[in-house]
Design a protein around this motif. Structure first.
Motif, PDB file in Angstrom:
ATOM      1  N   ALA A 608       1.090  -1.258   0.101  1.00  0.00           N
ATOM      2  CA  ALA A 608      -0.068   0.067   0.109  1.00  0.00           C
ATOM      3  C   ALA A 608       0.763   1.200   0.050  1.00  0.00           C
ATOM      4  CB  ALA A 608      -0.902   0.058   1.333  1.00  0.00           C
ATOM      5  N   ARG A 609       1.966   1.286   1.150  1.00  0.00           N
ATOM      6  CA  ARG A 609       2.772   2.169   0.918  1.00  0.00           C
ATOM      7  C   ARG A 609       3.320   2.568  -0.625  1.00  0.00           C
ATOM      8  NH1 ARG A 609       5.753   4.963   4.762  1.00  0.00           N
ATOM      9  NH2 ARG A 609       5.143   3.477   6.416  1.00  0.00           N
ATOM     10  N   GLN A 610       4.054   1.677  -0.963  1.00  0.00           N
ATOM     11  CA  GLN A 610       4.791   1.808  -2.365  1.00  0.00           C
ATOM     12  C   GLN A 610       3.716   2.440  -3.388  1.00  0.00           C
ATOM     13  OE1 GLN A 610       6.761  -1.821  -3.461  1.00  0.00           O
ATOM     14  NE2 GLN A 610       7.996  -1.957  -1.464  1.00  0.00           N
ATOM     15  N   THR A 611       2.544   1.741  -3.284  1.00  0.00           N
ATOM     16  CA  THR A 611       1.576   2.254  -4.462  1.00  0.00           C
ATOM     17  C   THR A 611       1.509   3.443  -4.273  1.00  0.00           C
ATOM     18  OG1 THR A 611       0.833   0.090  -4.510  1.00  0.00           O
ATOM     19  CG2 THR A 611      -0.617   1.836  -5.630  1.00  0.00           C
ATOM     20  N   TRP A 612       1.085   4.097  -3.054  1.00  0.00           N
ATOM     21  CA  TRP A 612       0.598   5.406  -2.788  1.00  0.00           C
ATOM     22  C   TRP A 612       1.823   6.290  -3.390  1.00  0.00           C
ATOM     23  CZ3 TRP A 612      -3.028   4.452   2.009  1.00  0.00           C
ATOM     24  CH2 TRP A 612      -4.349   4.052   1.624  1.00  0.00           C
ATOM     25  N   GLU A 613       2.910   5.961  -2.549  1.00  0.00           N
ATOM     26  CA  GLU A 613       4.129   6.938  -2.709  1.00  0.00           C
ATOM     27  C   GLU A 613       4.333   7.160  -4.303  1.00  0.00           C
ATOM     28  OE1 GLU A 613       8.245   5.608  -1.295  1.00  0.00           O
ATOM     29  OE2 GLU A 613       7.736   6.944   0.033  1.00  0.00           O
ATOM     30  N   LYS A 614       4.038   6.166  -5.052  1.00  0.00           N
ATOM     31  CA  LYS A 614       4.426   5.784  -6.546  1.00  0.00           C
ATOM     32  C   LYS A 614       3.586   7.289  -7.251  1.00  0.00           C
ATOM     33  CE  LYS A 614       5.149   3.331 -10.744  1.00  0.00           C
ATOM     34  NZ  LYS A 614       5.507   1.923 -11.193  1.00  0.00           N
ATOM     35  N   ALA A 615       2.184   7.007  -6.559  1.00  0.00           N
ATOM     36  CA  ALA A 615       1.020   7.988  -7.289  1.00  0.00           C
ATOM     37  C   ALA A 615       1.110   9.122  -6.560  1.00  0.00           C
ATOM     38  CB  ALA A 615      -0.078   7.129  -6.995  1.00  0.00           C
ATOM     39  N   GLY A 616       1.867   9.349  -5.416  1.00  0.00           N
ATOM     40  CA  GLY A 616       2.109  10.819  -5.193  1.00  0.00           C
ATOM     41  C   GLY A 616       0.877  11.060  -3.671  1.00  0.00           C
ATOM     42  N   TYR A 617       0.388  10.039  -3.312  1.00  0.00           N
ATOM     43  CA  TYR A 617      -0.598  10.246  -2.272  1.00  0.00           C
ATOM     44  C   TYR A 617      -0.097  10.242  -0.935  1.00  0.00           C
ATOM     45  CZ  TYR A 617      -4.160   8.890  -5.927  1.00  0.00           C
ATOM     46  OH  TYR A 617      -4.957   8.995  -7.067  1.00  0.00           O
ATOM     47  N   HIS A 618       0.688  11.002  -0.614  1.00  0.00           N
ATOM     48  CA  HIS A 618       1.718  11.254   0.584  1.00  0.00           C
ATOM     49  C   HIS A 618       0.688  11.532   1.745  1.00  0.00           C
ATOM     50  CE1 HIS A 618       5.184  11.385  -1.804  1.00  0.00           C
ATOM     51  NE2 HIS A 618       4.406  12.400  -2.436  1.00  0.00           N
ATOM     52  N   ARG A 619      -0.438  12.054   1.751  1.00  0.00           N
ATOM     53  CA  ARG A 619      -1.241  12.403   2.926  1.00  0.00           C
ATOM     54  C   ARG A 619      -1.903  10.983   3.339  1.00  0.00           C
ATOM     55  NH1 ARG A 619      -6.555  13.162   4.177  1.00  0.00           N
ATOM     56  NH2 ARG A 619      -7.042  12.898   1.834  1.00  0.00           N
ATOM     57  N   LEU A 620      -2.343  10.107   2.386  1.00  0.00           N
ATOM     58  CA  LEU A 620      -2.894   8.919   2.695  1.00  0.00           C
ATOM     59  C   LEU A 620      -1.807   8.084   3.504  1.00  0.00           C
ATOM     60  CD1 LEU A 620      -4.659   8.061  -0.671  1.00  0.00           C
ATOM     61  CD2 LEU A 620      -5.757   8.963   1.560  1.00  0.00           C
ATOM     62  N   ILE A 621      -0.417   7.928   2.931  1.00  0.00           N
ATOM     63  CA  ILE A 621       0.379   7.361   3.943  1.00  0.00           C
ATOM     64  C   ILE A 621       0.373   8.037   4.954  1.00  0.00           C
ATOM     65  CG2 ILE A 621       3.154   6.713   3.812  1.00  0.00           C
ATOM     66  CD1 ILE A 621       2.831   7.279   0.550  1.00  0.00           C
TER      67      ILE A 621
END
Length: 628
Positions: A608-621
Motif C-alpha cells: 500500500a505504501r509503495q503504491t501510494w508513494e509512486k502515485a503521490g498520495y503522501h497524505r494517505l500514507i
C-alpha cells in the motif's frame, strides 16, 4: 394657496420646467403672503432663463443643462413642498412616540446614551429591519436622557422626505415653527435655545436624493450648541462629516430572537420543539422574527406555521395587506433594491445570491464576476443588503427567500451559476478521500447549501445527466465529511432507472450503500451493494464491481467472517490492478492487512505504501501508515 401649489407640482410632473411655467409661478408668488417667497422664486427663475439662453447660444453643453436643470427643479419643488406642509398641516404640539420594547442590545443602548449625554453625534447603520429605529426610540425614553433633556427629545421620521427642504419642514413642524424660506435658520435657533436630543430616522431617503444639501443640513445641525444627535441610515454608508465612529446594528442572537418571538406570539410557544427551526430560518433578522411571530398568535402549536413557511417562505412575512416597511418584509427590502444607489452590477449579484444559501467567497465571486465582482459586492454592502464575514458575502435567509422568489437571475446567468457549482462538485468531490482531501472537503463544506440548491435545479431539467454525475461525484465527500444531501442521490437513482442509464443507476446505488455503511446501517448497505454489483457486471465496469466487492468484504469483516472478507479484498485487488487504479489498489492492500497477520500483513502494508508513494498520495500514507 394649497390648491395652487398642488397645481404647479402637477404641471412640473407632466410638462417639466419651462420659462412660461416659471412666469405663472412668479405671478402667484408675488401675491403670496409668505416672506421672501417672491424673491427666492425670482432668483430661481433668473437662473433658469440664463441657463436656457446659454444653451440656445451653444455656450454650454446639453449635459450641463441637464445637471443644473435638476438642481433648480429640486430647489423649486422644495419650496412648493414646504408650502404644502405649511398650509395643509395644522400646528400641533410635538409628542414623542411611545417607548417600544427593545431586546438584546444593552451595549448599543449604553453606547448611544453615553454619546448623547456628552452632546455627541452618531450615525446608526445597518440593514433594513434590523432595529435601528427601535434602538433610538427606546434610548430616548431612558431615565438619564429624560433627566438631561426633559421634553426636548425629538424623533423625526424622514422615510417620506426626498430633500433637505422636506426634512427642514418636518423639523419645523415638530418645533412649532411656521414654514418659510427662513425656516431652517429658525429651526437651528430654536434647537440652540436649550439642550436637545434629536434623532433623524431613515435619513437615507432624503440623503440619497439630495446628497450635498442634506449633508449641509447635518453640518449645520452639528454646529448647534447643546444638541445631541443620532442619524439612522439603512445600509453601511454615511456622510463623511468627521463624527464619532458609527454604530453598526447586526443580527440578533438566538436567545434574543426567541425573546422577540415569544413577546409577540405568546409564552405558550416557549417549549414548542418547532420554534428553534423557525428561528433558524429567520437568521437573526428582527423584523422577520416579529412578522413571523404575528402569524403564530392564533396557533396552538407551531407545526402548521412551519409548514406554511416551507410553502410560502418570505411571502408569509407581513402583517395585513399594506406595504409599509415595518409591516411587510418585501416593502422593506424593496426600499434598498430600488434605492438610487443600486447599481446594475449590484443587482446582478443580488439575483445570484438569492439562489445561494451560503453566499459567495471571494474566489467564487471573482470567478463568476471577473470584471464586476468587487464593485457589485461593495454596492450591496453599502446598501446593507448583504451580511459580510471574512472573505464572504451572503444574504440573510429571509432576504434571500424574497430575492429568490421575486428577483430570479436570467436564464443565461442561471445556467452559468449552475455549471460553476456542478463543476466544483465533480472536481472536488472525488478528492475528499484522496490527496488534497482536506482542502476539497473545506471548499465543498462552505458551499454545501449552494451545491444542493444547484443540484435540485439540475436534476429538474430535461437533460439531468450533468446533475446526476455531480451527485455521484459527491458520494465520497459525504462519506468523509459527515454532511448529507437532502435526497438528491435517491432522486438521481430514480432518474437513472427511468431513463435506462444503468451505469449511472449502479453508481447511485453503490453510493447509497457507502452512506448506509457510514451510518452503521449494514444490512441496508449490503442490499445496495448486492443490487449494484450485477449492474456493473452487465456493463463491464471493473471499478464499480471491485468497489462493491471490497465493500461487501468490509461487511464480512465487521461480522468477523475474516475468510470471506479476505477473499473479497483479494478479488477487488485483482480488479483494481487490471485497471491500474492506484488509489483503490492501496486501499485494497490496507484492507487485506486488517484480515492477515505477520509477514503477510506487513507485506500488504508495504505494498500500500509503495503504491501510494509512486502515485503521490503522501497524505494517505501519513494518515494511514505513519506507525510503520
Amino acid at each position: 394657496m394649497s390648491a395652487e401649489t398642488r397645481l404647479f407640482r402637477q404641471k412640473l410632473a407632466s410638462e417639466g420646467l419651462s420659462s412660461k411655467l416659471f412666469e405663472e409661478i412668479l405671478a402667484w408668488a408675488e401675491e403670496a403672503p409668505v416672506e421672501r417667497l417672491y424673491s427666492d422664486i425670482a432668483g430661481l427663475s433668473a437662473r433658469w432663463n440664463a441657463l436656457e439662453n446659454d444653451l440656445n447660444k451653444n455656450l454650454v453643453p446639453s449635459d450641463h443643462m441637464t445637471v443644473n436643470r435638476d438642481k433648480i427643479l429640486d430647489s423649486l419643488l422644495g419650496y412648493l413642498e414646504g408650502l404644502d406642509r405649511q398650509v395643509d398641516k395644522p400646528q400641533y404640539t410635538y409628542r414623542l412616540e411611545a417607548r417600544p420594547r427593545c431586546f438584546g442590545r444593552p451595549d448599543q443602548v449604553e453606547e448611544l446614551i453615553g454619546c448623547w449625554l456628552q452632546n455627541g453625534r452618531k450615525f446608526i447603520l445597518g440593514p433594513g429591519g434590523m432595529g435601528k429605529s427601535n434602538l433610538c426610540l427606546f434610548s430616548l425614553h431612558d431615565e438619564r436622557v429624560i433627566s438631561r433633556f426633559g421634553d426636548r427629545r425629538y424623533f423625526i421620521r424622514c422615510d417620506g422626505d426626498e430633500s433637505r427642504a422636506a426634512v427642514v419642514a418636518e423639523l419645523a413642524a415638530a418645533l412649532g415653527i411656521t414654514m418659510s424660506a427662513n425656516a431652517e435658520n429658525e429651526v437651528l435657533h430654536e434647537l440652540s435655545a436649550a439642550e436637545t436630543v434629536l434623532v433623524l430616522d431613515n435619513f437615507e431617503t432624503p440623503w440619497g436624493r439630495d446628497i450635498l444639501h442634506c449633508e449641509g443640513l447635518l453640518q449645520n445641525l452639528a454646529t448647534v450648541p447643546g444638541l445631541s444627535l443620532a442619524v439612522t441610515i439603512r445600509g453601511n454608508m454615511f456622510p463623511p462629516l468627521g463624527w464619532e465612529q458609527p454604530m453598526h446594528i447586526e443580527p440578533v442572537s438566538d436567545a434574543t430572537g426567541r425573546e422577540i418571538f415569544l413577546s409577540i406570539a405568546g409564552e405558550r410557544h416557549a417549549s414548542d420543539p418547532t420554534l428553534d427551526q423557525l428561528l433558524t430560518e429567520m437568521d437573526g433578522h428582527p423584523l422577520s422574527i416579529s412578522l413571523l411571530a404575528y402569524q403564530a398568535q392564533a396557533e396552538n402549536n407551531l407545526n402548521r406555521l412551519y409548514r406554511r413557511w416551507q410553502s410560502k417562505r418570505a411571502e408569509l412575512l407581513k402583517r395585513g395587506t399594506g406595504d409599509h416597511k415595518d409591516l411587510n418584509l418585501a416593502a422593506s427590502i424593496n426600499l434598498s433594491v430600488e434605492s438610487p444607489e443600486m447599481q446594475p452590477e449590484g443587482l446582478d449579484l443580488l439575483k445570484i445570491l438569492g439562489q445561494l444559501p451560503d453566499g459567495l467567497g471571494e474566489k467564487d465571486l471573482l470567478n463568476l464576476f471577473p470584471e464586476t465582482g468587487d464593485d457589485a459586492a461593495a454596492n450591496l454592502v453599502r446598501l446593507g443588503l448583504v451580511i459580510e464575514s471574512p472573505g464572504r458575502v451572503r444574504l440573510l435567509n429571509p432576504v434571500r427567500e424574497h430575492t429568490r422568489a421575486w428577483l430570479p437571475p436570467g436564464e443565461e446567468q442561471m445556467d452559468k451559476l449552475m455549471a460553476y457549482f456542478l463543476r466544483m462538485a465533480k472536481e472536488m468531490g472525488p478528492k475528499a478521500g484522496a490527496e488534497g482531501g482536506r482542502e476539497a472537503i473545506l471548499e465543498l463544506s462552505v458551499n454545501w447549501g449552494n451545491i444542493l440548491n444547484m443540484l435540485d435545479i439540475a436534476l429538474a431539467k430535461d437533460q439531468p445527466l450533468d446533475g446526476i454525475d455531480a451527485v455521484i461525484a459527491l458520494a465520497d465527500f459525504q462519506v468523509f465529511s459527515g454532511l448529507r444531501d437532502t435526497g438528491q442521490l435517491s432522486r438521481s437513482a430514480g432518474i437513472g432507472e427511468k431513463i435506462g442509464d444503468e451505469i449511472r443507476l449502479a453508481n447511485c446505488i453503490l453510493s447509497l450503500g457507502d452512506l448506509s455503511y457510514r451510518e452503521s446501517e449494514n444490512e441496508d448497505a449490503r442490499g445496495y451493494y448486492e443490487k449494484a454489483l450485477p449492474m456493473f457486471e452487465k456493463v463491464g465496469d471493473l471499478l464499480g464491481q471491485a468497489n462493491c466487492i471490497r465493500s461487501l468484504g468490509n461487511l464480512a469483516r465487521e461480522k468477523n467472517e475474516l475468510a470471506a472478507a479476505k477473499k473479497s479484498y483479494q478479488t477487488s485487488l485483482d480488479m483494481y490492478q487490471k485497471i491500474r487504479a492506484a488509489y483503490s489498489i492501496g486501499w485494497a492492500h490496507l484492507s487485506l492487512s486488517q484480515v492477515t497477520k505477520g509477514k503477510e500483513q506487513k507485506a500488504h502494508r508495504e505494498a500500500a505504501r509503495q503504491t501510494w508513494e509512486k502515485a503521490g498520495y503522501h497524505r494517505l500514507i501519513k494518515e494511514n501508515l505513519s506507525d510503520d
